[in-house]
Design a protein around this motif. Structure first.
Motif, short mmCIF file in Angstrom:
data_model
loop_
_atom_site.label_atom_id
_atom_site.label_comp_id
_atom_site.label_asym_id
_atom_site.label_seq_id
_atom_site.Cartn_x
_atom_site.Cartn_y
_atom_site.Cartn_z
N ARG A 70 15.93 -24.11 16.70
CA ARG A 70 15.00 -23.18 16.07
C ARG A 70 14.23 -23.93 14.99
NH1 ARG A 70 17.85 -20.36 11.46
NH2 ARG A 70 19.92 -21.26 11.33
N THR A 82 12.26 -19.27 13.46
CA THR A 82 12.02 -18.81 14.83
C THR A 82 13.33 -18.69 15.59
OG1 THR A 82 11.89 -20.99 15.89
CG2 THR A 82 9.89 -20.18 14.78
N PRO A 104 8.91 -20.41 21.10
CA PRO A 104 10.15 -19.94 20.46
C PRO A 104 11.01 -19.07 21.38
CG PRO A 104 8.30 -18.62 19.71
CD PRO A 104 7.73 -19.70 20.60
N LEU A 121 8.23 -12.34 14.33
CA LEU A 121 7.56 -13.45 13.66
C LEU A 121 6.43 -12.94 12.76
CD1 LEU A 121 7.43 -16.05 16.57
CD2 LEU A 121 8.74 -16.25 14.46
N LEU A 192 3.36 -21.31 20.06
CA LEU A 192 3.15 -21.29 18.61
C LEU A 192 2.71 -22.68 18.18
CD1 LEU A 192 5.54 -19.66 16.00
CD2 LEU A 192 4.47 -21.86 15.56
#
Length: 211
Positions: A70, A82, A104, A121, A192
């Protein structure tokens, strides 16, 4: 209250405490890459619990963690975390962290699961002071039926931009992904990108490239 009742409550509390500790440990033991944009790459390596190879001296390149990990973005004001990611790249420029590109998740997700990740998020970003960039053109993702239909019908995916003052910017994109393991299901991929700001409020649409 009888002795049996007291013992019952004690056993329940002990069971709850054990469950909490195992849950907390499972989360805290997730391998992570902990970084901020612009810092020395080696500082990130020493801090992170997930292994990532060293940078090539004097080069502009990228590396990938050796395991699912993460992202723990540790800026003291704009930090966020994340879920575990399988696709995760850290781009560096002559020993300094330049940007991050990641997905993620550890597999393509159903739409409801995809929205859950994206909305969480965005909630983290709002709480820590991030703001939507050009929301008229790239509005934040929502969990409404209209947004679900918009995502399902999009051929190239939908994206939204978030900005932390003049320090950082995020592009969050959601799109369909053909998953051969689930041929009869609609699966989705979240992308992302995190870097210093590259999309300005006044720029034309066709200049919005990912760094």
């Amino acid at each position: 209250m009888s002795t049996l009742h007291l013992l019952g409550w004690r056993h329940a509390l002990i069971a709850f405490a054990i469950l909490f500790l195992f849950t907390f440990k499972a989360f805290s033991d997730d391998p992570e890459i902990a970084l901020v944009i612009g810092e020395p790459y080696e500082d990130m390596r020493q801090r992170s619990s997930a292994y990532i190879p060293p940078a090539l001296p004097g080069e502009i390149w990228f590396n990938i963690p050796d395991s699912d990990a993460r992202l723990n973005f540790i800026d003291p004001t704009y930090g966020f975390v994340t879920p575990l990611a399988r696709f995760f790249t850290v781009i560096y420029d002559k020993g300094l962290i330049n940007s991050v590109r990641m997905s993620p998740q550890i597999e393509p997700l159903l739409l409801d699961e995809t929205l859950k990740v994206a909305l969480d998020l965005q909630d983290q970003w709002r709480r820590t002071g991030w703001t939507s960039t050009r929301p008229d053109e790239f509005p934040p993702i929502a969990g409404t039926p209209a947004w679900q239909e918009r995502i399902q019908q999009s051929r190239n995916g939908i994206k939204t931009y978030w900005q932390a003052g003049d320090q950082y910017q995020i592009m969050l994109m959601v799109g369909r992904f053909a998953d051969s393991r689930h041929p009869g299901e609609e699966r989705y991929l979240i992308s992302l990108s995190l870097a210093e700001p590259w999309v300005k409020p006044w720029e034309a649409y066709d200049t919005l490239a990912v760094p």
